[in-house]
Design a protein around this motif. Structure first.
Motif, PDB file in Angstrom:
ATOM      1  N   GLY A   6      21.037   8.393  39.430  1.00  0.00           N
ATOM      2  CA  GLY A   6      21.344   9.122  38.213  1.00  0.00           C
ATOM      3  C   GLY A   6      20.181   9.312  37.272  1.00  0.00           C
ATOM      4  N   VAL A   7      18.955   9.036  37.734  1.00  0.00           N
ATOM      5  CA  VAL A   7      17.780   9.254  36.893  1.00  0.00           C
ATOM      6  C   VAL A   7      17.505  10.755  36.822  1.00  0.00           C
ATOM      7  CG1 VAL A   7      15.327   8.761  36.580  1.00  0.00           C
ATOM      8  CG2 VAL A   7      16.828   7.011  37.568  1.00  0.00           C
ATOM      9  N   PRO A   8      17.475  11.351  35.635  1.00  0.00           N
ATOM     10  CA  PRO A   8      17.224  12.791  35.539  1.00  0.00           C
ATOM     11  C   PRO A   8      15.835  13.139  36.072  1.00  0.00           C
ATOM     12  CG  PRO A   8      18.089  11.924  33.462  1.00  0.00           C
ATOM     13  CD  PRO A   8      17.725  10.745  34.307  1.00  0.00           C
ATOM     14  N   PRO A   9      15.709  14.216  36.840  1.00  0.00           N
ATOM     15  CA  PRO A   9      14.400  14.546  37.422  1.00  0.00           C
ATOM     16  C   PRO A   9      13.314  14.760  36.386  1.00  0.00           C
ATOM     17  CG  PRO A   9      15.989  16.331  37.744  1.00  0.00           C
ATOM     18  CD  PRO A   9      16.748  15.157  37.260  1.00  0.00           C
ATOM     19  N   GLU A  10      13.683  15.243  35.195  1.00  0.00           N
ATOM     20  CA  GLU A  10      12.655  15.486  34.183  1.00  0.00           C
ATOM     21  C   GLU A  10      12.068  14.189  33.630  1.00  0.00           C
ATOM     22  OE1 GLU A  10      16.719  15.861  32.069  1.00  0.00           O
ATOM     23  OE2 GLU A  10      15.814  16.411  34.004  1.00  0.00           O
ATOM     24  N   THR A  11      12.703  13.046  33.902  1.00  0.00           N
ATOM     25  CA  THR A  11      12.169  11.755  33.461  1.00  0.00           C
ATOM     26  C   THR A  11      11.471  11.007  34.588  1.00  0.00           C
ATOM     27  OG1 THR A  11      14.194  10.491  33.925  1.00  0.00           O
ATOM     28  CG2 THR A  11      14.037  11.583  31.763  1.00  0.00           C
ATOM     29  N   ILE A  12      11.148  11.723  35.652  1.00  0.00           N
ATOM     30  CA  ILE A  12      10.487  11.129  36.813  1.00  0.00           C
ATOM     31  C   ILE A  12       9.056  11.640  36.902  1.00  0.00           C
ATOM     32  CG2 ILE A  12      10.466  11.011  39.345  1.00  0.00           C
ATOM     33  CD1 ILE A  12      13.502  11.166  39.276  1.00  0.00           C
ATOM     34  N   THR A  13       8.126  10.741  37.195  1.00  0.00           N
ATOM     35  CA  THR A  13       6.741  11.101  37.509  1.00  0.00           C
ATOM     36  C   THR A  13       6.500  10.810  38.980  1.00  0.00           C
ATOM     37  OG1 THR A  13       5.907  10.647  35.289  1.00  0.00           O
ATOM     38  CG2 THR A  13       4.313  10.565  37.075  1.00  0.00           C
ATOM     39  N   MET A  14       5.853  11.745  39.668  1.00  0.00           N
ATOM     40  CA  MET A  14       5.609  11.558  41.101  1.00  0.00           C
ATOM     41  C   MET A  14       4.132  11.341  41.377  1.00  0.00           C
ATOM     42  SD  MET A  14       7.002  13.681  44.360  1.00  0.00           S
ATOM     43  CE  MET A  14       7.090  12.823  45.936  1.00  0.00           C
ATOM     44  N   HIS A  15       3.824  10.214  42.014  1.00  0.00           N
ATOM     45  CA  HIS A  15       2.461   9.854  42.392  1.00  0.00           C
ATOM     46  C   HIS A  15       2.258  10.015  43.895  1.00  0.00           C
ATOM     47  CE1 HIS A  15       1.078   8.083  38.586  1.00  0.00           C
ATOM     48  NE2 HIS A  15       2.342   7.705  38.406  1.00  0.00           N
ATOM     49  N   GLY A  16       1.064   9.656  44.338  1.00  0.00           N
ATOM     50  CA  GLY A  16       0.742   9.655  45.759  1.00  0.00           C
ATOM     51  C   GLY A  16      -0.582  10.334  46.015  1.00  0.00           C
ATOM     52  N   ASN A  17      -1.422   9.714  46.847  1.00  0.00           N
ATOM     53  CA  ASN A  17      -2.734  10.301  47.135  1.00  0.00           C
ATOM     54  C   ASN A  17      -2.682  11.312  48.263  1.00  0.00           C
ATOM     55  OD1 ASN A  17      -2.382   7.924  48.985  1.00  0.00           O
ATOM     56  ND2 ASN A  17      -4.323   8.687  49.792  1.00  0.00           N
ATOM     57  N   ASN A  18      -1.546  11.397  48.963  1.00  0.00           N
ATOM     58  CA  ASN A  18      -1.454  12.327  50.089  1.00  0.00           C
ATOM     59  C   ASN A  18      -0.015  12.799  50.237  1.00  0.00           C
ATOM     60  OD1 ASN A  18      -2.220  13.833  52.330  1.00  0.00           O
ATOM     61  ND2 ASN A  18      -1.973  12.125  53.745  1.00  0.00           N
ATOM     62  N   LYS A  19       0.491  13.442  49.190  1.00  0.00           N
ATOM     63  CA  LYS A  19       1.870  13.927  49.219  1.00  0.00           C
ATOM     64  C   LYS A  19       2.005  15.022  50.274  1.00  0.00           C
ATOM     65  CE  LYS A  19       1.890  13.410  44.170  1.00  0.00           C
ATOM     66  NZ  LYS A  19       0.411  13.388  44.050  1.00  0.00           N
ATOM     67  N   SER A  20       3.110  14.989  50.991  1.00  0.00           N
ATOM     68  CA  SER A  20       3.331  16.009  52.006  1.00  0.00           C
ATOM     69  C   SER A  20       3.743  17.319  51.346  1.00  0.00           C
ATOM     70  CB  SER A  20       4.428  15.558  52.983  1.00  0.00           C
ATOM     71  OG  SER A  20       5.683  15.531  52.320  1.00  0.00           O
ATOM     72  N   LEU A  21       3.643  18.405  52.104  1.00  0.00           N
ATOM     73  CA  LEU A  21       4.117  19.696  51.604  1.00  0.00           C
ATOM     74  C   LEU A  21       5.605  19.631  51.282  1.00  0.00           C
ATOM     75  CD1 LEU A  21       2.282  22.298  53.871  1.00  0.00           C
ATOM     76  CD2 LEU A  21       2.122  22.115  51.384  1.00  0.00           C
ATOM     77  N   GLU A  22       6.351  18.922  52.121  1.00  0.00           N
ATOM     78  CA  GLU A  22       7.787  18.803  51.893  1.00  0.00           C
ATOM     79  C   GLU A  22       8.068  18.069  50.573  1.00  0.00           C
ATOM     80  OE1 GLU A  22       7.006  19.561  56.083  1.00  0.00           O
ATOM     81  OE2 GLU A  22       6.235  18.024  54.707  1.00  0.00           O
ATOM     82  N   GLU A  23       7.301  17.025  50.299  1.00  0.00           N
ATOM     83  CA  GLU A  23       7.495  16.279  49.048  1.00  0.00           C
ATOM     84  C   GLU A  23       7.153  17.139  47.839  1.00  0.00           C
ATOM     85  OE1 GLU A  23       6.740  11.639  50.426  1.00  0.00           O
ATOM     86  OE2 GLU A  23       5.010  12.955  50.093  1.00  0.00           O
TER      87      GLU A  23
END
Length: 449
Positions: free
Chosen positions: A114-131
């Protein structure tokens, strides 16, 4: 983060240093066994078995609030990589924190809680195209871009979708944090981010602004993990703010956010004492304010990302002792029913921990002890240097403190060992928020001959 009290330390020891290792609701009951609030660990072990991770929900929530109180003007995101399940993500959100994730799987957990997407930060040094596609489609609040390739991929996705995802550029400020080399992340010779020294960070920022497709939210850096004072964060802030001052938003306004990551250290033993959170926050805010005044730029919105400092001290691991082997002149080896499959940190980082007998007290003098696991590896060590009573015996319960961060999250099925459950304790009782794996779970992935 508080101090020890005779009640909060499992062995009723008042430490002169004031360092608190165990969750604040852990204490010994009158019969001698450890309790979390009103529940005995003996009872929890009987009901759910061992090994098991036991989460003190009040401790977790209290630490979320401590960060909100210490940084009242900052945005606080819980770093899910430390440990993430739906219950933990929901608690962090309920306490007013955002959640940062670094994989599509972590994103799925946060959203399903139930975490709203606008309150999420996405990290990663090699995010996939799908991500990247998914994060853009869902409207994830901020995507931290880590390379030129990622900027190009995200820009292409945004153009095709006709949207402007919010991004931060992860900057390597060239800061050598005083921590283990495998968790230092702000110097040049490592995989994360774009360097200040060679100009790549500045080039990426210029390209994003001139292209105008992605929406710049600000700059991000992370100096490392298990940091005990604010000096590395202060130095990183001054270097990143100097870069910040060279740019503005396309409309001429200042970038709204400066994300200094997490890395706040915790006490695994009473020999480790991080600076108080309030002192850390005050020192950091002072440096940022002074630097902004010198550079004549507006004070940015500060963002921090604690993970270990919230969940680490909120959890303990409960084991059952299987065998005891005294090695005269050396130490006693106490083997438990878990090990490197539920805590790889001792082998990986030479991490230190505190352990105690959980089902009883003892008047027998402590002896040098090594707590080891059940796996076929000499490096399968849970607590390298412990001092347990000389009468520790098979069948005893053993509790290991501060195992909430990077233990269950890094757990494996080595030797085909099912991973332990996570049991959350609150005033209403105990419940499994992650159930114990079974042999059937292991076989579900084995397609057979």
């Amino acid at each position: 983060m508080g101090s020890d009290s005779a009640r909060s330390h499992p062995d009723h020891v008042e430490h002169p240093s004031g360092v608190r290792v165990w969750p604040r609701n852990v204490h010994r009951g009158p019969e001698g066994g450890l309790k979390v609030g009103a529940l005995s660990l003996d009872r929890i072990a009987d009901q759910f078995g061992t090994p098991a991770f036991v989460l003190d929900e009040a401790e977790f929530r209290g630490r979320c609030r401590e960060f909100r109180d210490a940084f009242p003007e900052a945005k606080v995101y819980y770093a899910g990589k430390a440990f993430l399940c739906r219950a933990v993500a929901a608690m962090a959100h309920q306490e007013g924190l955002g959640v940062d994730v670094c994989s599509g799987g972590e994103l799925t957990v946060a959203l399903s809680a139930g975490v709203p997407p606008e309150t999420i930060t996405m990290h990663g040094n090699n995010k996939s195209l799908e991500e990247l596609e998914r994060a853009t489609a869902l409207g994830v609040g901020t995507i931290v871009v880590d390379s030129f390739e990622e900027v190009a991929r995200l820009t292409a996705i945004a153009r095709r979708r006709g949207v402007r995802p919010g991004v931060m550029v992860r900057v390597m400020p060239g800061v050598e944090a005083h921590t283990h080399e495998l968790v230092a992340t702000a110097h040049d010779d490592q995989k994360f981010g774009l360097s200040l020294r060679d100009g790549s960070a500045e080039a990426a920022i210029s390209g994003i602004i001139s292209d105008g497709v992605l929406q710049m939210r600000g700059l991000h850096c992370h100096v490392g993990s298990q940091i005990f004072d604010s000096s590395a964060h202060e130095l990183a802030a001054t270097r990143v703010l100097a870069l910040y001052a060279r740019f503005g938003m396309p409309d001429g306004g200042p970038w709204p956010e400066l994300n200094l990551g997490g890395g706040f250290g915790i006490s695994y033993t009473t020999a480790e004492e991080p600076v108080s959170l309030c002192d850390f926050a005050a020192a950091l805010e002072k440096v940022i304010g002074q630097e902004c005044a010198t550079l004549r730029i507006p004070h940015p919105q500060l963002v921090i990302e604690p993970g270990r400092a919230i969940v680490g001290p909120s959890m303990l691991t409960l084991y059952r002792v299987g065998t005891v082997k005294p090695r005269p002149g050396l130490r006693t080896y106490v083997s438990v029913d878990g090990g490197m499959s539920d805590n790889i940190r001792t082998a990986l980082y030479d991490a230190t921990y505190t352990a105690t007998i959980a089902n009883r007290t003892s008047t027998v003098a402590p002896v040098p002890t090594r707590v080891v696991g059940r796996h076929c590896e000499s490096g399968d060590i849970v607590v390298r240097e412990a001092r347990l009573p000389g009468d520790v015996r098979s069948g005893d319960l053993l509790a290991v403190a501060a195992t909430g961060a990077y233990c269950r999250g890094m757990a494996s099925n080595y030797n085909h060992t099912p991973r332990p459950p996570v049991l959350a304790v609150n005033h209403q009782g105990v419940r499994a928020v992650v159930r114990r794996e079974t042999d059937a779970d292991l076989m579900n992935l084995d397609v057979g001959p």
